[in-house]
Design a protein around this motif. Structure first.
Motif, PDB file in Angstrom:
ATOM      1  N   UNK A   1       0.818  -1.208   0.000  1.00 52.60           N
ATOM      2  CA  UNK A   1       0.000   0.000   0.000  1.00 52.60           C
ATOM      3  C   UNK A   1       0.852   1.257   0.000  1.00 52.60           C
ATOM      4  N   UNK A   2       1.908   1.249   0.801  1.00 47.99           N
ATOM      5  CA  UNK A   2       2.812   2.405   0.832  1.00 47.99           C
ATOM      6  C   UNK A   2       3.509   2.581  -0.515  1.00 47.99           C
ATOM      7  N   UNK A   3       3.924   1.464  -1.120  1.00 48.44           N
ATOM      8  CA  UNK A   3       4.575   1.554  -2.435  1.00 48.44           C
ATOM      9  C   UNK A   3       3.593   2.038  -3.497  1.00 48.44           C
ATOM     10  N   UNK A   4       2.322   1.613  -3.387  1.00 42.27           N
ATOM     11  CA  UNK A   4       1.320   2.038  -4.372  1.00 42.27           C
ATOM     12  C   UNK A   4       0.998   3.527  -4.242  1.00 42.27           C
TER      13      UNK A   4
ATOM     14  N   UNK B   1       7.597  -5.092 -11.064  1.00 42.77           N
ATOM     15  CA  UNK B   1       7.059  -4.839  -9.728  1.00 42.77           C
ATOM     16  C   UNK B   1       6.353  -3.495  -9.675  1.00 42.77           C
ATOM     17  N   UNK B   2       6.915  -2.496 -10.330  1.00 43.77           N
ATOM     18  CA  UNK B   2       6.288  -1.170 -10.341  1.00 43.77           C
ATOM     19  C   UNK B   2       4.900  -1.221 -10.980  1.00 43.77           C
ATOM     20  N   UNK B   3       4.727  -2.056 -12.010  1.00 43.47           N
ATOM     21  CA  UNK B   3       3.414  -2.195 -12.643  1.00 43.47           C
ATOM     22  C   UNK B   3       2.436  -2.973 -11.770  1.00 43.47           C
ATOM     23  N   UNK B   4       2.950  -3.900 -10.975  1.00 44.54           N
ATOM     24  CA  UNK B   4       2.086  -4.788 -10.200  1.00 44.54           C
ATOM     25  C   UNK B   4       1.823  -4.305  -8.779  1.00 44.54           C
ATOM     26  N   UNK B   5       2.404  -3.188  -8.379  1.00 40.50           N
ATOM     27  CA  UNK B   5       2.270  -2.745  -6.989  1.00 40.50           C
ATOM     28  C   UNK B   5       0.825  -2.491  -6.607  1.00 40.50           C
ATOM     29  N   UNK B   6       0.083  -1.773  -7.409  1.00 36.78           N
ATOM     30  CA  UNK B   6      -1.308  -1.464  -7.049  1.00 36.78           C
ATOM     31  C   UNK B   6      -2.197  -2.697  -7.013  1.00 36.78           C
ATOM     32  N   UNK B   7      -2.159  -3.587  -8.027  1.00 34.41           N
ATOM     33  CA  UNK B   7      -2.976  -4.813  -7.905  1.00 34.41           C
ATOM     34  C   UNK B   7      -2.568  -5.677  -6.709  1.00 34.41           C
ATOM     35  N   UNK B   8      -1.265  -5.775  -6.457  1.00 30.32           N
ATOM     36  CA  UNK B   8      -0.826  -6.567  -5.309  1.00 30.32           C
ATOM     37  C   UNK B   8      -1.282  -5.942  -3.995  1.00 30.32           C
ATOM     38  N   UNK B   9      -1.233  -4.625  -3.911  1.00 32.26           N
ATOM     39  CA  UNK B   9      -1.713  -3.949  -2.704  1.00 32.26           C
ATOM     40  C   UNK B   9      -3.190  -4.244  -2.488  1.00 32.26           C
ATOM     41  N   UNK B  10      -3.980  -4.193  -3.550  1.00 32.57           N
ATOM     42  CA  UNK B  10      -5.407  -4.482  -3.445  1.00 32.57           C
ATOM     43  C   UNK B  10      -5.653  -5.921  -2.999  1.00 32.57           C
TER      44      UNK B  10
END
Length: 163
Positions: free
Chosen positions: A27-30, A44-53
């Motif tokens: 979440x912090x990274x997103x 990883x930069x592309x996947x940060x928001x989906x992974x946070x969710x």
């Protein structure tokens, strides 16, 4: 002296804390500015928001399950304290502390359990994974115990000179 309380077993540490930490990190990274996210590897930069969710949802589900388990434990203890449970009182014998019952398989963890007898009644307890909180570990042959149970659940185990 109460040596086993279902409420305490429900409070034992679970994977909720690990999932919550991972959810906070993603979440912090997103939410970080794009300049900081740019320092992460591209995939990883592309996947940060989906992974946070995903991890936030998993943490929410785990928190709800833990809350539900704790509420059920509280209700069972309240029932037993009001006299609605089966109570067996007597001398403890045949105590076998928690030990490995099965080796498990490729995708399953080994099963652990312990057992004891109070009077003529047999009780088995299978603690949670990675836990040794069990009445079978605290009881000794010759103790005088009172066991409160509701169906298949051990709710309270009390040891002492209360007879």
């Amino acid at each position: 002296m109460v040596i086993f309380d279902l409420r305490e077993e429900a409070r034992l540490v679970s994977q909720l804390y690990l999932l919550g930490g991972i959810a906070l990190a993603f979440g912090a990274a997103a939410l970080a500015p794009a300049s900081l996210r740019g320092r992460l590897p591209a995939t990883l930069a592309e996947a940060v928001r989906p992974l946070a969710l995903v991890f936030v949802l998993a943490t929410a589900v785990m928190a709800w399950v833990e809350h539900d388990e704790r509420q059920r434990a509280e209700a069972l203890v309240a029932q037993c304290r009001s006299g609605a449970c089966t109570v067996v009182e007597g001398w403890v014998h045949g105590v076998e502390p928690v030990h490995k019952l099965s080796s498990g398989g490729r995708w399953t963890a080994p099963r652990w359990g312990g057992y004891f007898n109070v009077g003529d009644r047999f009780y088995a307890h299978y603690p949670r994974d990675y836990s040794d909180y069990s009445p079978a570990n605290s009881l000794r042959d010759g103790d005088w115990a009172r066991v409160y149970s509701q169906g298949e659940y051990l709710v309270l185990v009390d040891v002492g000179a209360f007879r």
